[in-house]
Design a protein around this motif. Structure first.
Motif, PDB file in Angstrom:
ATOM      1  N   LEU A  85       0.825  -1.206   0.000  1.00 20.56           N
ATOM      2  CA  LEU A  85       0.000   0.000   0.000  1.00 20.56           C
ATOM      3  C   LEU A  85       0.861   1.260   0.000  1.00 20.56           C
ATOM      4  N   LEU A  86       1.965   1.221   0.723  1.00 18.19           N
ATOM      5  CA  LEU A  86       2.886   2.361   0.733  1.00 18.19           C
ATOM      6  C   LEU A  86       3.432   2.607  -0.671  1.00 18.19           C
ATOM      7  N   ARG A  87       3.746   1.526  -1.360  1.00 19.57           N
ATOM      8  CA  ARG A  87       4.230   1.664  -2.740  1.00 19.57           C
ATOM      9  C   ARG A  87       3.158   2.284  -3.623  1.00 19.57           C
ATOM     10  N   ASN A  88       1.901   1.885  -3.441  1.00 19.05           N
ATOM     11  CA  ASN A  88       0.821   2.492  -4.214  1.00 19.05           C
ATOM     12  C   ASN A  88       0.719   3.986  -3.957  1.00 19.05           C
ATOM     13  N   ALA A 102      -7.840  -4.105  -5.258  1.00  9.36           N
ATOM     14  CA  ALA A 102      -8.603  -4.387  -6.470  1.00  9.36           C
ATOM     15  C   ALA A 102      -8.593  -3.181  -7.408  1.00  9.36           C
ATOM     16  N   ALA A 103      -8.634  -1.990  -6.819  1.00 12.36           N
ATOM     17  CA  ALA A 103      -8.634  -0.770  -7.619  1.00 12.36           C
ATOM     18  C   ALA A 103      -7.253  -0.472  -8.185  1.00 12.36           C
ATOM     19  N   ASP A 104      -6.209  -0.847  -7.455  1.00  8.98           N
ATOM     20  CA  ASP A 104      -4.837  -0.571  -7.901  1.00  8.98           C
ATOM     21  C   ASP A 104      -3.923  -1.702  -7.454  1.00  8.98           C
ATOM     22  N   PRO A 105      -3.762  -2.724  -8.312  1.00 14.43           N
ATOM     23  CA  PRO A 105      -2.920  -3.872  -7.929  1.00 14.43           C
ATOM     24  C   PRO A 105      -1.432  -3.650  -8.153  1.00 14.43           C
ATOM     25  N   ALA A 106      -1.031  -2.445  -8.529  1.00 12.23           N
ATOM     26  CA  ALA A 106       0.372  -2.203  -8.855  1.00 12.23           C
ATOM     27  C   ALA A 106       1.284  -2.485  -7.663  1.00 12.23           C
ATOM     28  N   PHE A 109       5.452  -5.798  -5.214  1.00 14.37           N
ATOM     29  CA  PHE A 109       5.970  -6.498  -4.046  1.00 14.37           C
ATOM     30  C   PHE A 109       6.300  -7.951  -4.391  1.00 14.37           C
ATOM     31  N   TYR A 110       5.398  -8.622  -5.088  1.00 12.22           N
ATOM     32  CA  TYR A 110       5.604 -10.026  -5.424  1.00 12.22           C
ATOM     33  C   TYR A 110       6.833 -10.200  -6.304  1.00 12.22           C
ATOM     34  N   ARG A 111       7.010  -9.310  -7.259  1.00 12.33           N
ATOM     35  CA  ARG A 111       8.190  -9.379  -8.128  1.00 12.33           C
ATOM     36  C   ARG A 111       9.468  -9.142  -7.323  1.00 12.33           C
ATOM     37  N   GLN A 112       9.434  -8.146  -6.437  1.00 15.23           N
ATOM     38  CA  GLN A 112      10.599  -7.867  -5.601  1.00 15.23           C
ATOM     39  C   GLN A 112      10.929  -9.058  -4.703  1.00 15.23           C
TER      40      GLN A 112
END
Length: 399
Positions: free
Chosen positions: A294-297, A359-363, A368-371
């Motif tokens: 969420l912080l990344r978003n 759901a609105a912003d999965p970025a 995180f998953y990639r990192q």
């Protein structure tokens, strides 16, 4: 030769194998992300405890790239077997050593338990023989257990709240798809709290400082740093007000004790409050993955400070190139970007309904998953995962 085609073996936030080329590529990218400098004068001697991952690795690379440090790094990694790859930290260390060989840097890597007295003896002998007095001791160890060298007792750390049970939303991944679940933790008892302090507090840090002093290996204006974290009030019940927080308070109290005692007139000790990051240590802490996503978003790529960015800032401060950014408790702060009011307000709003927010912003969770996967050398851009790869990689300095 042990060339084989490997695929990730993953269980939740644990991947039990790693990819050598992927790990090597992440080290090369980290190295290239640090702007080089031309240091003047004598190359400082550094002892870095915890060089194979996270902030320790970034601080090492920034010190090498920008300040020409030389010295010793300690990590505790597994070489693997014919059937199992080495740990990611093993491959990262080998890749780091290759980079340094290409640049002519003088740094020695020791694979041993940094908590053990024989390791201290070995490192002190190496320092005395090759490098001389230490200018910087960086303490960046993260381990689930520690054997007390005085008693032989093995202490295990726990990640639990104190006083009352903890329930919080958490980030889950089902084959890479992010969902929001719930984590529930019972409170720690006094024994678990004490054991966590034994593992993650400042006792071992102080032992290393004492050992260097007794061996006559404290340079003039010696500086030692131990990595810490404060984080948001959102995660405080399981972190800063939990067992880990108690250990961090002990670490911070140790800095004051060192400055008032052993290092009086001989040097200085600081704890360093770093910002949020995706590390092997942080992924083990409930709710931290969701908070970080969420912080990344909220901040986006432009507002995010990587471990390398923060490591560069840290070296600028401790070498005197920039003023120390100290808080009221004398801690060096690298987390201003995370703890800014706008950032925290943004995360707090999303935390009210994290499932809807993701759901609105999965970025954020996608990032995180990639990192997280890249910590083990997987999903690294440019790596050909379908090709066989040599998994038997020697530790630096061995055949």
């Amino acid at each position: 030769m042990s060339k084989q085609q490997i695929t990730p073996k993953q269980r939740g936030y644990l991947i039990v194998n790693s990819h050598p080329t992927g790990c090597e590529t992440t080290v090369e990218r980290l190295w290239q992300s640090i702007e080089p400098a031309r240091p003047a004068g004598r190359a400082p001697v550094a002892l870095v405890l915890g060089t194979s991952a996270g902030y320790g690795q970034s601080i090492l690379l920034a010190g090498l790239r920008r300040h020409g440090i030389r010295g010793v790094g300690v990590a505790y990694e597994n070489a693997g077997t014919e059937r199992r790859t080495a740990t990611a930290g093993w491959y990262r260390t080998a890749a780091t050593a290759q980079l340094l060989e290409d640049t002519g840097a003088d740094f020695t890597f020791v694979n041993a338990d940094a908590y053990a007295d024989p390791t201290r003896t070995r490192v002190l002998e190496l320092l005395a023989e090759k490098y001389g007095p230490v200018d910087y001791l960086i303490y960046s160890l993260a381990s689930p257990r520690r054997t007390d060298p005085a008693t032989g007792e093995v202490h295990h750390s726990v990640i639990k709240p104190l006083g009352e049970a903890y329930s919080s939303p958490s980030l889950l991944f089902d084959e890479g798809t992010a969902t929001v679940g719930t984590v529930e933790l019972a409170p720690a008892d006094e024994q678990e709290q004490a054991a966590t302090v034994k593992v993650m507090g400042g006792e071992d840090w102080a032992l290393w400082c004492r050992a260097l002093a007794d061996a006559g290996l404290l340079a003039e204006d010696f500086t030692t740093l131990a990595l810490s974290y404060v984080g948001s009030d959102i995660t405080a019940p399981v972190y800063r007000r939990g067992t880990i927080g108690t250990a961090k308070e002990h670490l911070e109290a140790t800095a004051h004790d060192l400055n008032a005692g052993l290092l009086t007139g001989r040097g200085r000790a600081f704890t360093v409050v770093a910002g949020a990051a995706v590390t092997q240590a942080s992924t083990a802490i409930p709710s931290i993955a969701l908070y970080t996503s969420l912080l990344r978003n909220v901040l986006g790529a432009e507002g995010w400070r990587t471990t390398a960015d923060q490591a560069v800032d840290l070296w600028q401060q401790i070498t005197g190139a920039q003023p120390l950014n100290l808080d009221d408790e004398g801690r060096i702060r690298l987390d201003d970007w995370e703890m800014a009011q706008a950032a925290q307000d943004g995360v707090r709003k999303l935390w009210e309904d994290p499932a809807t927010a993701l759901a609105a912003d999965p970025a954020g969770p996608t990032w995180f998953y990639r990192q997280f996967r890249e910590l083990y050398g997987w999903d690294v851009p440019g790596v050909e995962y379908g090709a066989p790869v040599e998994t038997a990689v020697p530790w630096p300095g061995t055949d």
